[in-house]
Motif scaffolding. Structure first.
Motif, PDB file in Angstrom:
ATOM      1  N   LYS A 160       0.850  -1.174  -0.040  1.00 23.22           N
ATOM      2  CA  LYS A 160       0.021   0.153   0.073  1.00 23.22           C
ATOM      3  C   LYS A 160       0.989   1.246   0.021  1.00 23.22           C
ATOM      4  O   LYS A 160       0.564   2.034  -0.643  1.00 23.22           O
ATOM      5  N   ALA A 161       1.854   1.239   0.929  1.00 20.55           N
ATOM      6  CA  ALA A 161       2.595   2.276   0.708  1.00 20.55           C
ATOM      7  C   ALA A 161       3.617   2.510  -0.402  1.00 20.55           C
ATOM      8  O   ALA A 161       3.721   3.831  -0.924  1.00 20.55           O
ATOM      9  N   GLY A 162       4.061   1.504  -1.179  1.00 21.07           N
ATOM     10  CA  GLY A 162       4.676   1.587  -2.292  1.00 21.07           C
ATOM     11  C   GLY A 162       3.891   2.011  -3.255  1.00 21.07           C
ATOM     12  O   GLY A 162       4.442   2.742  -4.344  1.00 21.07           O
ATOM     13  N   LEU A 163       2.731   1.656  -3.313  1.00 21.65           N
ATOM     14  CA  LEU A 163       1.878   2.197  -4.416  1.00 21.65           C
ATOM     15  C   LEU A 163       1.290   3.667  -4.139  1.00 21.65           C
ATOM     16  O   LEU A 163       0.442   4.105  -5.073  1.00 21.65           O
ATOM     17  N   GLY A 164       1.565   4.177  -3.104  1.00 20.90           N
ATOM     18  CA  GLY A 164       1.188   5.356  -2.758  1.00 20.90           C
ATOM     19  C   GLY A 164      -0.233   5.711  -2.714  1.00 20.90           C
ATOM     20  O   GLY A 164      -0.934   6.541  -3.032  1.00 20.90           O
ATOM     21  N   ILE A 165      -0.717   4.628  -1.711  1.00 25.67           N
ATOM     22  CA  ILE A 165      -2.209   4.502  -1.713  1.00 25.67           C
ATOM     23  C   ILE A 165      -2.698   5.215  -0.252  1.00 25.67           C
ATOM     24  O   ILE A 165      -1.999   4.873   0.644  1.00 25.67           O
ATOM     25  N   ASP A 166      -3.274   6.277  -0.123  1.00 22.19           N
ATOM     26  CA  ASP A 166      -4.121   7.134   0.772  1.00 22.19           C
ATOM     27  C   ASP A 166      -5.002   6.342   1.597  1.00 22.19           C
ATOM     28  O   ASP A 166      -5.772   5.302   0.887  1.00 22.19           O
ATOM     29  N   ASP A 167      -5.467   6.750   2.697  1.00 26.26           N
ATOM     30  CA  ASP A 167      -6.517   5.994   3.581  1.00 26.26           C
ATOM     31  C   ASP A 167      -7.836   6.247   2.870  1.00 26.26           C
ATOM     32  O   ASP A 167      -8.676   5.418   3.302  1.00 26.26           O
TER      33      ASP A 167
END
Length: 296
Positions: free
Chosen positions: A83-90
């Motif tokens: 999730k962090a690697g894809l830049g996905i926010d909450d």
């Protein structure tokens, strides 16, 4: 592994319902419903046996724990970094679904042999009589195939009898599909429910009550989403040669039972998913907090 140990009985009930030759609605079916399966196993085999592959609790428990130590570890462990690697926010639900699918399908590749052995041991389980043959269950009149709780010997037998490594990984397609659907629905629903509870209702992200509530919602969504793939995986991995391929299994089930056939065992699936997630996900969060990683 903690959650799977507590809830293995529901897995045993589900596999018996999914893999019996006749649909539960057929008058000659050995297991006719979740409650009937539960009662029949308890009456004929008891709660558990350490020395034999019988009972409601222990069939398939050893490969199940091996599966959780590999597949579940990757499914949970990769979700945050993906999730962090894809830049996905909450607020990005679609991104969370994608992150869950990636982490689940990646971890599932490792777990195919353990899945195969778990399903076979749970399907085959029954009370063994003085003749050395099963007296109860789906394999009545046949001798046991796998030694109870001896995973290494069972894997060696599968490797020798089913074409080596290729045989051990047979049925990987529905396993990956199920894993992608499970992780996508479970982790994304859990993560996004926490986000809604936090932003719309002011709940504390680190509160166990937040985690338990989100876990319950994740169990409902995951059970409904994954059941078709779960059923196909179970029937394909039995190894009885009934189906030529995954496509053949899907076509046969659709032709003979319709949509209902893909949802065999959905009630015990949910009865396992809901409490399983209620144990596993809050425990996961608390361990993350304990080791300094914070909440998901």
């Amino acid at each position: 592994m903690t959650a799977s140990t507590l809830l293995n009985p529901m897995d045993v009930v589900k596999i018996r319902l999914q893999t019996q030759p006749l649909a539960p609605s057929h008058p000659d079916a050995m297991y006719r419903s979740t409650l009937h399966t539960f009662r029949t196993i308890m009456k004929e085999e008891g709660l558990f046996s350490i020395t034999r592959n019988q009972g409601l609790w222990l069939p398939g428990i050893a490969p199940s724990l091996c599966r959780d130590a590999s597949y579940s570890a990757f499914r949970f462990g990769l979700y945050g970094p993906v999730k962090a690697g894809l830049g996905i926010d909450d607020s990005n639900l679609a991104g969370k679904i994608l992150a869950g699918a990636i982490s689940g399908s990646t971890g599932s590749v490792l777990a195919v042999p353990t899945d195969r052995l778990k399903i076979r041991m749970q399907r085959e389980a029954g009370r063994v009589g003085a003749s050395g043959e099963y007296e109860t269950g789906l394999f009545r009149g046949k001798k046991p195939t796998y030694p109870n709780l001896n995973v290494l010997r069972s894997f060696a037998m599968m490797h020798a009898n089913e074409g080596g490594l290729r045989g051990l990984w047979s049925g990987w397609e529905p396993t990956m599909a199920r894993a992608a659907l499970l992780a996508a629905s479970q982790l994304a629903t859990y993560d996004h429910t926490k986000y809604v509870l936090r932003t719309s209702f002011g709940w504390d992200a680190a509160s166990p009550w937040t985690h338990v509530t989100a876990s319950f919602c994740a169990g409902v969504v995951a059970a409904v989403t994954t059941q078709p793939a779960d059923t196909v995986r179970s029937v394909v991995m039995t190894g009885d040669g009934k189906y030529k391929s995954v496509g053949d299994a899907v076509a046969h089930m659709a032709r003979t039972e319709g949509v209902r056939g893909f949802y065999r065992g959905v009630l015990p699936s949910y009865m396992r998913f809901a409490p399983h997630f209620t144990v596993a996900l809050p425990l996961w969060e608390q361990v993350r907090i304990l080791v300094g990683l914070g909440t998901v």
